[in-house]
Scaffold this motif. Structure first.
Motif, short mmCIF file in Angstrom:
data_model
loop_
_atom_site.label_atom_id
_atom_site.label_comp_id
_atom_site.label_asym_id
_atom_site.label_seq_id
_atom_site.Cartn_x
_atom_site.Cartn_y
_atom_site.Cartn_z
N ARG A 26 3.12 -1.59 4.20
CA ARG A 26 3.59 -0.25 4.56
C ARG A 26 4.82 0.13 3.76
O ARG A 26 4.97 1.27 3.32
N SER A 27 5.68 -0.86 3.53
CA SER A 27 6.87 -0.60 2.73
C SER A 27 6.51 -0.24 1.29
O SER A 27 7.09 0.68 0.69
N LEU A 28 5.55 -0.98 0.73
CA LEU A 28 5.11 -0.68 -0.64
C LEU A 28 4.52 0.72 -0.73
O LEU A 28 4.78 1.45 -1.70
N ARG A 29 3.73 1.08 0.27
CA ARG A 29 3.12 2.41 0.26
C ARG A 29 4.19 3.50 0.38
O ARG A 29 4.08 4.56 -0.23
N ALA A 30 5.19 3.24 1.17
CA ALA A 30 6.28 4.22 1.31
C ALA A 30 7.02 4.38 -0.02
O ALA A 30 7.38 5.51 -0.42
N GLN A 31 7.26 3.25 -0.71
CA GLN A 31 7.92 3.34 -2.03
C GLN A 31 7.06 4.12 -3.01
O GLN A 31 7.57 4.95 -3.79
N LEU A 32 5.74 3.86 -2.98
CA LEU A 32 4.85 4.55 -3.90
C LEU A 32 4.81 6.05 -3.61
O LEU A 32 4.84 6.88 -4.53
N GLN A 33 4.75 6.42 -2.34
CA GLN A 33 4.74 7.83 -1.98
C GLN A 33 6.01 8.52 -2.43
O GLN A 33 5.99 9.67 -2.87
N SER A 34 7.13 7.80 -2.32
CA SER A 34 8.40 8.37 -2.79
C SER A 34 8.36 8.62 -4.29
O SER A 34 8.85 9.64 -4.79
N GLU A 35 7.77 7.67 -5.03
CA GLU A 35 7.64 7.84 -6.48
C GLU A 35 6.72 9.01 -6.82
O GLU A 35 7.00 9.79 -7.74
N LEU A 36 5.62 9.13 -6.09
CA LEU A 36 4.65 10.17 -6.39
C LEU A 36 5.17 11.56 -6.10
O LEU A 36 4.73 12.54 -6.71
N GLN A 37 6.08 11.67 -5.16
CA GLN A 37 6.60 13.00 -4.79
C GLN A 37 7.61 13.53 -5.79
O GLN A 37 7.92 14.71 -5.78
N ARG A 38 8.12 12.67 -6.66
CA ARG A 38 9.10 13.10 -7.64
C ARG A 38 8.42 13.40 -8.97
O ARG A 38 7.68 12.54 -9.50
#
Length: 738
Positions: free
Chosen positions: A677-689
């Motif tokens: 879940r933490s990895l997915r949260a990091q990835l979503q943060s990257e994708l939103q920028r």
């Protein structure tokens, strides 16, 4: 299996309160003559519709055992029901003709949008194949399709059951609401050839106002009953090149043979299920406009219920389109009387013939020809079509052998000799029509190459797909790569689908329907999708792996730039591939050195943007690899435990771990769910920028980022980059930034 068959075939229900009047006496009725009714399965009602498509039920039927044999007792048979409907039907000219509504055009039931369940395992797929053989009905034909299509222009317009693909730019969608008038723009003037009004009406409705090169050359020859070998570039209209004259031939035969013929006019063979269903769909669109006898066009492929397919053949279709494997299965189980009807078939067609006659693929087709007779003995017309025939193009690119110009020049003659030996044409010299003498990729395909490291293909693939969002096919050389790339791209927010030969037929068709429905979707496929598929408006074909043969490169690239459009073929090439296989590929494709050097344009990469995508790639790989590992382990354990139970063997957990190899992997810690879940949260943060250039100022250098953003020209994913198409980028060749 028994429960599934019972649901499908013996769904008996009470009639409820009887109508006033005498009660009809029940009589013994054959199973296929019962008044079966289709059952609509509500959307969303089931997570898995496997085996429920084509579900039918019947009312007022009792099952009795007489002398050890099942007897079906019913007050009415299918014929009684049809006669009653005819008596009740209005007789005026404006009424709908019920017979017309019973001709079911070829449609797929998987067009509805469902939650993607792309997690397939070998055990589930094999089990699905067996269930489909028992219970899933043929998806595209009504069991009542033996009724004649009604006359009249109104019935041509109102033929029921046709489902639109809803694909932008698909000319066959235009048949849904078209007038049966021939456009003044229509110009199908062919030498010594006159097409029927029904076919001209269909061509006008399709807006095929003029024949393509291959159609103009082939159609007159086929209508003179000559054997024909046709070679044309992908997307040039080969299907209708033989489809139109076959339907025209059926019209003429139906008028001349009395009583009506009981055998098909044409047998058409294709190497893949997807190609067979596509051919059927295209011919159905033309067929619906004709005042024809017979039940139309029938698709016979694996992965669907063989019992229903046998029933469809019993309805005397005019044209059968089949894969060799399933058709041979039906023939070998049939009676000699059943096989004899195919010996009378007037025309045999091999589409993508170079694949059908290759070593390792011809055995099934050869057995079929042994059973129904070859052209020389039966005097049957034989038609052979493909985009490639040269033997040099079929050689493996990693082979040490090289081809010479002399070998290429003699290749066509050698191919013709092989075809004649294997197929035994009725004509001593079949007509050879070559509308693609260069035997290369179509001129409308812009070929390009992107150089990258062998371990960086995922990064470069993501860069290309993110930079140029459009409908794209990514071709790979293995099923494992499909299973790895699809979840990887999904984690990155790209709408990706998979297609490979291990998928059951329902999954294949559903992937294709979803791919057609989204103009920015991505299909990751093996070479099962490389031949014959005509999906409109595919913008890009990406070769993730270098194809094994040159002819496969031509067929892959031919999925784009169809029907007069332009498209891009991109080859991701590692240094190892460039040093050997790529050189051989170019040598096989391009005969002169000048073309060899300039045919594939170098696709420029903006490395500043590329490098900023690396954190996304790392996170997405970690997530997808963890999910794939967990899914694979769970499916392996479930399969093994079931096998152990079936055998009645007692195994300890340690013994199971030894068998599956999990003991060797114990030292590899699994990713905790919290970390995932933490990895997915990091990835979503990257994708939103948005990905931007390095630097402090929005107006730095030659790129005024502020002006680009305020003017609305900025790329959605890349800050400071204009939104362009891949074609425009290849034509302008921007300078690379390292």
């Amino acid at each position: 299996m028994a429960g599934k068959a019972l649901k499908r075939k013996l769904s008996s229900k009470s009639n409820g309160p009887q109508k006033s009047g005498l009660k009809k006496a029940k009589k013994t009725v054959a199973l296929d003559n019962l008044a079966w009714k289709s059952v609509d399965v509500a959307d969303g009602g089931l997570d898995d519709f496997e085996g429920f498509y084509g579900l039918e039920e019947v009312d007022g039927v009792s099952v009795e055992v007489e002398n050890g044999t099942l007897k079906f007792k019913a007050a009415e048979s299918k014929e009684d029901t049809e006669n009653e409907e005819k008596e009740k039907a209005p007789t005026n000219g404006s009424a709908k003709n019920k017979a017309s509504e019973k001709v079911a055009p070829y449609v797929s039931p998987f067009a509805e949008e469902e939650e993607d369940d792309y997690e397939d395992s070998d055990s589930e797929e094999n089990q699905g194949e067996e269930e489909e053989e028992e219970g899933e009905s043929e998806i595209d034909e009504s069991k009542e399709s033996k009724n004649k299509t009604a006359k009249g222009a109104e019935n041509k317009k109102k033929s029921s059951g046709l489902v639109s693909l809803k694909t932008p730019g698909n000319p066959f969608d235009l048949l849904e609401e078209t007038e049966s008038e021939v456009s003044a723009e229509l110009d199908w003037s062919l030498p010594d050839t006159t097409l029927s009004s029904s076919i001209l009406t269909a061509l006008s409705a399709l807006k095929f106002y003029k024949p393509t090169d291959i159609q103009a050359q082939v159609i007159p020859e086929i209508l003179t009953d000559s054997d024909v070998i046709g070679k044309a570039a992908t997307g040039s209209g080969k299907t209708l090149a033989y489809g139109i004259p076959i339907i025209e031939k059926h019209i003429r035969l139906s008028e001349s043979i009395k009583p009506a013929k009981k055998w098909p006019t044409a047998l058409i063979f294709g190497p893949t299920r997807e190609l067979v269903h596509q051919i059927t769909k295209h011919l159905e669109q033309v067929w619906k406009y004709g005042n024809f006898t017979g039940s139309g066009v029938v698709a016979i492929t694996g992965g669907l219920a063989i019992q229903k397919q046998r029933r469809l053949i019993d309805n005397n279709p005019a044209i059968i389109v089949a894969t060799p494997g399933r058709f041979l299965e039906i023939l070998t189980e049939a009676t000699s009387e059943f096989r004899d009807q195919f010996k009378k078939c007037e025309t045999l067609v091999l589409d993508e013939a170079d694949r059908l006659i290759q070593e390792g693929h011809f055995q099934e087709l050869e057995k079929i020809l042994d059973l129904i007779g070859r052209g020389r003995r039966t005097r049957r017309q034989t038609l052979v079509f493909s985009a490639t025939f040269q033997r040099d193009l079929m050689k493996k690119l990693d082979s040490k052998r090289t081809s010479s110009n002399a070998g290429r020049q003699a290749s066509n003659a050698g191919a013709l000799k092989i075809l004649n030996e294997k197929l035994e044409f009725k004509d001593k010299n079949p007509v050879f029509i070559d509308s693609n003498p260069a035997e290369s990729v179509a001129r409308s395909v812009v070929e390009s190459i992107m150089e990258c490291g062998a371990m960086e293909k995922d990064l470069y693939l993501y860069y290309f797909l993110l930079t140029y969002p459009a409908r794209s096919i990514v071709f790979v050389n293995s099923i494992d790569t499909v299973k790895r790339l699809v979840p990887f791209l999904k984690e990155l927010g790209l709408p990706s689908l998979g297609l490979h030969s291990d998928m059951i037929q329902k999954q294949r068709l559903r992937s294709l329907e979803r791919f057609k429905a989204n103009d920015k979707s991505i299909l990751v496929a093996t070479d099962v999708a490389a031949r014959g598929l005509d999906i409109p408006l595919i913008d890009h074909v990406v070769h993730y792996h270098l194809p094994r043969t040159a002819d496969m490169y031509i067929h892959r690239s031919g999925r784009t730039a169809r029907a007069g459009n332009e498209g891009v073929s991109l080859l991701l090439c590692s240094p190892d591939e460039a040093s050997g296989p790529l050189i051989k590929l170019k040598r096989a494709l391009y005969k002169d050195n000048a073309t060899n050097k300039t045919a594939m344009k170098t696709f420029e990469v903006e490395y500043d943007f590329l490098n900023r995508l690396k954190p996304r790639i790392t996170l997405a790989k970690q997530i997808s690899d963890t999910v794939n590992q967990s899914t694979h382990k769970g499916k392996t354990d479930a399969w093994l435990k079931k096998a152990v139970e079936d055998l009645g063997v007692d195994l300890s957990d340690d013994e199971i771990e030894n068998i599956t190899g999990d003991r060797r992997k114990k030292n590899k810690p699994e990713q905790p769910k919290g970390d995932l879940r933490s990895l997915r949260a990091q990835l979503q943060s990257e994708l939103q920028r948005p990905v931007g250039h390095a630097g402090k100022y929005l107006t730095r250098g030659t790129v005024n980022l502020a002006q680009m953003v305020t003017s609305g020209k900025s790329h959605q994913a890349f800050l400071g980059k204009e939104q362009t198409s891949a074609l425009e980028s290849l034509n302008t060749k921007p300078k690379s930034k390292k």
